[in-house]
Design a protein around this motif. Structure first.
Motif, short mmCIF file in Angstrom:
data_model
loop_
_atom_site.label_atom_id
_atom_site.label_comp_id
_atom_site.label_asym_id
_atom_site.label_seq_id
_atom_site.Cartn_x
_atom_site.Cartn_y
_atom_site.Cartn_z
N THR A 159 0.86 -1.19 0.00
CA THR A 159 0.00 0.00 0.00
C THR A 159 0.89 1.23 0.00
OG1 THR A 159 -1.68 -1.15 1.31
CG2 THR A 159 -1.79 1.25 1.27
N THR A 160 0.57 2.19 -0.84
CA THR A 160 1.28 3.45 -0.86
C THR A 160 0.28 4.56 -0.60
OG1 THR A 160 2.90 2.60 -2.43
CG2 THR A 160 2.72 5.00 -2.23
N VAL A 161 0.63 5.47 0.30
CA VAL A 161 -0.21 6.61 0.63
C VAL A 161 0.58 7.86 0.26
CG1 VAL A 161 -1.45 7.82 2.46
CG2 VAL A 161 -1.23 5.33 2.55
N THR A 162 -0.02 8.74 -0.53
CA THR A 162 0.67 9.97 -0.93
C THR A 162 0.54 11.02 0.16
OG1 THR A 162 -1.25 11.01 -1.97
CG2 THR A 162 0.08 9.51 -3.36
N TYR A 163 1.36 12.05 0.05
CA TYR A 163 1.27 13.16 1.01
C TYR A 163 -0.11 13.80 0.97
CZ TYR A 163 6.22 13.03 2.15
OH TYR A 163 7.45 12.65 2.60
N ASP A 164 -0.68 13.97 -0.23
CA ASP A 164 -2.01 14.56 -0.35
C ASP A 164 -3.06 13.68 0.34
OD1 ASP A 164 -1.10 16.78 -1.75
OD2 ASP A 164 -1.64 15.96 -3.73
N GLU A 165 -2.98 12.37 0.12
CA GLU A 165 -3.94 11.46 0.74
C GLU A 165 -3.78 11.46 2.26
OE1 GLU A 165 -4.25 8.09 -2.80
OE2 GLU A 165 -2.63 7.96 -1.32
N LEU A 166 -2.56 11.46 2.73
CA LEU A 166 -2.30 11.47 4.18
C LEU A 166 -2.83 12.75 4.81
CD1 LEU A 166 -1.07 9.92 6.53
CD2 LEU A 166 1.14 10.95 5.95
N SER A 167 -2.60 13.88 4.15
CA SER A 167 -3.09 15.16 4.66
C SER A 167 -4.62 15.19 4.71
CB SER A 167 -2.57 16.31 3.80
OG SER A 167 -3.09 17.54 4.25
N ALA A 168 -5.25 14.69 3.65
CA ALA A 168 -6.72 14.67 3.60
C ALA A 168 -7.29 13.76 4.68
CB ALA A 168 -7.20 14.22 2.22
N GLN A 169 -6.69 12.58 4.85
CA GLN A 169 -7.17 11.65 5.87
C GLN A 169 -6.96 12.21 7.28
OE1 GLN A 169 -9.23 9.94 4.12
NE2 GLN A 169 -8.64 7.93 4.86
N ALA A 170 -5.82 12.84 7.52
CA ALA A 170 -5.56 13.45 8.83
C ALA A 170 -6.58 14.56 9.11
CB ALA A 170 -4.14 13.99 8.91
N SER A 171 -6.90 15.35 8.10
CA SER A 171 -7.91 16.40 8.27
C SER A 171 -9.27 15.80 8.56
CB SER A 171 -7.99 17.27 7.00
OG SER A 171 -6.84 18.07 6.88
N ARG A 172 -9.62 14.74 7.86
CA ARG A 172 -10.90 14.07 8.11
C ARG A 172 -10.95 13.56 9.56
NH1 ARG A 172 -13.80 13.11 3.41
NH2 ARG A 172 -12.60 13.21 1.49
N PHE A 173 -9.84 12.95 10.02
CA PHE A 173 -9.83 12.44 11.39
C PHE A 173 -9.93 13.59 12.40
CE2 PHE A 173 -7.99 10.71 15.31
CZ PHE A 173 -8.87 9.67 15.51
N ALA A 174 -9.22 14.69 12.15
CA ALA A 174 -9.33 15.86 13.03
C ALA A 174 -10.77 16.34 13.08
CB ALA A 174 -8.40 16.97 12.56
N ASN A 175 -11.45 16.33 11.95
CA ASN A 175 -12.86 16.74 11.91
C ASN A 175 -13.75 15.75 12.65
OD1 ASN A 175 -12.50 19.20 10.57
ND2 ASN A 175 -12.48 18.19 8.57
#
Length: 167
Positions: free
Chosen positions: A16-32
């Motif tokens: 599995t590879t996660v890009t910086y954009d995907e990681l940032s979006a997922q972290a934002s979703r979790f923060a929300n």
């Protein structure tokens, strides 16, 4: 960026590879997700998670929400988990389905987020994230604010939480 931020291999050998954009979006979703649960800067979020991409998302999302991450070693049983959650005052405990059976009853008001199939009463990680916006302004924090509350082993008495500063 579309560059790889994380590459990992599952138990089945699948990459599995996660890009910086995907990681940032997922972290934002979790923060929300955390903010929707009433988590405020300075609150504690416990992570009883193995080395999976969702662990990194949980940590980054916790910090983006201004909260403090409390890592809990996955080798602990119910007593060790309960001690750290209760002593830290964690508002949320994140775990995965394979470890969920070892999680004891939580103090009133503590929510559980489960990666994978979640039992009744838990939030299912992927489903909870999919309902949130992928943008989230980070909560302002001072450099001496704690980012991590790391517990000692407790070999010479009860485990003690050690605060690790943001910077």
């Amino acid at each position: 960026s579309a560059r790889p931020a994380l590459s990992c291999f599952g138990k089945d050998g699948a990459a599995t590879t996660v890009t910086y954009d995907e990681l940032s979006a997922q972290a934002s979703r979790f923060a929300n997700v955390l903010r929707s649960l009433g988590v405020a800067p300075g609150d504690r979020i416990a992570g009883f998670l193995p080395r999976i991409p969702e662990t990194l998302v949980t940590m980054l999302g916790t910090w983006k929400a201004g909260a403090i991450y409390v890592p809990i070693f996955t080798g602990f049983g119910p007593d060790g988990i309960a001690w750290r959650v209760q002593d830290s005052g964690a508002r949320v405990l994140c775990t995965e389905a394979a470890s969920r059976a070892r999680v004891p009853d939580m103090p009133p008001g503590t929510r559980i987020v489960t990666v994978g199939e979640a039992p009744a009463g838990d939030l299912e990680f992927a489903k909870a994230l999919s309902a949130q916006d992928s943008r989230c302004a980070p909560a302002p924090r001072r450099r001496d604010d704690p980012a991590v509350l790391l517990y000692t082993s407790g070999s010479t008495g009860p485990p003690k939480g050690v605060k690790i500063a943001t910077n």
